[in-house]
Design a protein around this motif. Structure first.
Motif, PDB file in Angstrom:
ATOM      1  N   ARG A 101      23.153  51.861  72.330  1.00 23.95           N
ATOM      2  CA  ARG A 101      22.336  52.879  71.655  1.00 23.95           C
ATOM      3  C   ARG A 101      22.509  54.260  72.265  1.00 23.95           C
ATOM      4  O   ARG A 101      22.471  55.266  71.563  1.00 23.95           O
ATOM      5  N   ASP A 102      22.743  54.344  73.573  1.00 24.28           N
ATOM      6  CA  ASP A 102      22.945  55.640  74.240  1.00 24.28           C
ATOM      7  C   ASP A 102      24.238  56.335  73.813  1.00 24.28           C
ATOM      8  O   ASP A 102      24.397  57.536  74.021  1.00 24.28           O
ATOM      9  N   ALA A 103      25.184  55.591  73.250  1.00 19.12           N
ATOM     10  CA  ALA A 103      26.498  56.144  72.929  1.00 19.12           C
ATOM     11  C   ALA A 103      26.745  56.250  71.421  1.00 19.12           C
ATOM     12  O   ALA A 103      27.835  56.624  71.003  1.00 19.12           O
ATOM     13  N   ARG A 104      25.765  55.931  70.612  1.00 21.93           N
ATOM     14  CA  ARG A 104      25.960  55.954  69.158  1.00 21.93           C
ATOM     15  C   ARG A 104      26.002  57.378  68.624  1.00 21.93           C
ATOM     16  O   ARG A 104      25.464  58.300  69.215  1.00 21.93           O
ATOM     17  N   GLY A 105      26.663  57.505  67.490  1.00 20.42           N
ATOM     18  CA  GLY A 105      26.728  58.790  66.807  1.00 20.42           C
ATOM     19  C   GLY A 105      27.776  59.737  67.347  1.00 20.42           C
ATOM     20  O   GLY A 105      27.793  60.917  66.989  1.00 20.42           O
ATOM     21  N   ARG A 106      28.667  59.237  68.203  1.00 13.38           N
ATOM     22  CA  ARG A 106      29.695  60.096  68.804  1.00 13.38           C
ATOM     23  C   ARG A 106      31.115  59.617  68.521  1.00 13.38           C
ATOM     24  O   ARG A 106      32.050  60.029  69.192  1.00 13.38           O
ATOM     25  N   GLY A 107      31.250  58.724  67.548  1.00 13.66           N
ATOM     26  CA  GLY A 107      32.581  58.274  67.156  1.00 13.66           C
ATOM     27  C   GLY A 107      33.115  57.074  67.904  1.00 13.66           C
ATOM     28  O   GLY A 107      34.263  56.670  67.677  1.00 13.66           O
ATOM     29  N   LEU A 108      32.328  56.487  68.776  1.00 14.68           N
ATOM     30  CA  LEU A 108      32.827  55.360  69.570  1.00 14.68           C
ATOM     31  C   LEU A 108      33.067  54.122  68.706  1.00 14.68           C
ATOM     32  O   LEU A 108      34.061  53.414  68.891  1.00 14.68           O
ATOM     33  N   GLY A 109      32.189  53.846  67.753  1.00 17.97           N
ATOM     34  CA  GLY A 109      32.392  52.706  66.867  1.00 17.97           C
ATOM     35  C   GLY A 109      33.702  52.834  66.105  1.00 17.97           C
ATOM     36  O   GLY A 109      34.478  51.886  65.996  1.00 17.97           O
ATOM     37  N   ARG A 110      33.961  54.028  65.593  1.00 11.96           N
ATOM     38  CA  ARG A 110      35.209  54.277  64.850  1.00 11.96           C
ATOM     39  C   ARG A 110      36.411  54.114  65.776  1.00 11.96           C
ATOM     40  O   ARG A 110      37.441  53.568  65.392  1.00 11.96           O
ATOM     41  N   ARG A 111      36.289  54.605  67.002  1.00 15.42           N
ATOM     42  CA  ARG A 111      37.396  54.483  67.965  1.00 15.42           C
ATOM     43  C   ARG A 111      37.699  53.018  68.284  1.00 15.42           C
ATOM     44  O   ARG A 111      38.859  52.609  68.343  1.00 15.42           O
ATOM     45  N   LEU A 112      36.661  52.224  68.483  1.00 15.81           N
ATOM     46  CA  LEU A 112      36.855  50.799  68.745  1.00 15.81           C
ATOM     47  C   LEU A 112      37.463  50.101  67.530  1.00 15.81           C
ATOM     48  O   LEU A 112      38.375  49.271  67.672  1.00 15.81           O
ATOM     49  N   LEU A 113      36.981  50.438  66.351  1.00 17.63           N
ATOM     50  CA  LEU A 113      37.503  49.846  65.123  1.00 17.63           C
ATOM     51  C   LEU A 113      38.983  50.182  64.966  1.00 17.63           C
ATOM     52  O   LEU A 113      39.806  49.304  64.685  1.00 17.63           O
ATOM     53  N   THR A 114      39.344  51.419  65.177  1.00 12.08           N
ATOM     54  CA  THR A 114      40.744  51.842  65.080  1.00 12.08           C
ATOM     55  C   THR A 114      41.604  51.116  66.110  1.00 12.08           C
ATOM     56  O   THR A 114      42.728  50.686  65.810  1.00 12.08           O
TER      57      THR A 114
END
Length: 181
Positions: A101-114
């Motif tokens: 939750r502390d790291a959401r909204g900064r593109g990390l999910g997209r980076r992991l998905l990629t």
């Protein structure tokens, strides 16, 4: 996204070495309401045991795990699960994409998905699939990343609060990476 976040492939030894951090991430993800197979509140011991069980699959090549970490903390993970049947070796399932939750909204999910998509293509995988809670923030991520939603199954899984929720099914066709010499 902060530039100090590093995404690395996690082997079985590193999984064991980072099990406390991975357990923290899993507990935070469930406590934050993400429907990833657990009910809240998730006990740390259960989270730790779940990650330790994954090490066997990682060592056997059935699972590939990547972790995003910075400052000594694991901030996110993504996993690919590879089928063991001869007629399905062209595909993999994307599972347990988690971002603290502390790291959401900064593109990390997209980076992991990629990262997972590129690794799958490099491994010759031509089809990925996943399921996620319908109307969840994860759906927006998959839609924006070019995944195709093929439908929803009602009352498929319980959310962390125990309420049955529908699950959306997605797929993405991949172009295999050109072989390197």
């Amino acid at each position: 996204m902060t530039t100090d976040v590093i995404v690395t492939h996690v082997d079985a030894d590193e999984l064991h070495a980072r099990v406390e951090q991975l357990a923290d991430l899993l507990v935070d993800t469930v406590d934050g309401g993400a429907s990833i197979g657990f009910l809240a509140p998730l006990d740390r011991a259960e989270a730790r045991a779940w990650w330790k069980e994954r090490a066997t699959g990682v060592a056997a090549g059935q699972l590939a795990v990547w972790a995003a970490h910075a400052g000594g903390r694991v901030l996110g993970t993504v996993t690919l699960a590879f089928p063991d049947k001869p007629n399905s070796r062209h595909r993999a399932e994307l599972v347990k994409l988690m971002v603290h939750r502390d790291a959401r909204g900064r593109g990390l999910g997209r980076r992991l998905l990629t990262t997972a998509e590129e690794a799958a293509a490099t491994a010759g995988i031509t089809l990925l699939h996943l399921d996620t809670e319908t109307d969840s923030p994860a759906e927006r991520l998959y839609d924006a990343a070019g995944w195709t939603r093929i439908g929803a199954i009602p009352d498929y899984a319980a959310a962390p609060d125990g309420v049955l929720r529908p699950t959306s099914i997605y797929f993405k066709k991949l172009i295999p990476a050109a072989p390197t010499r």
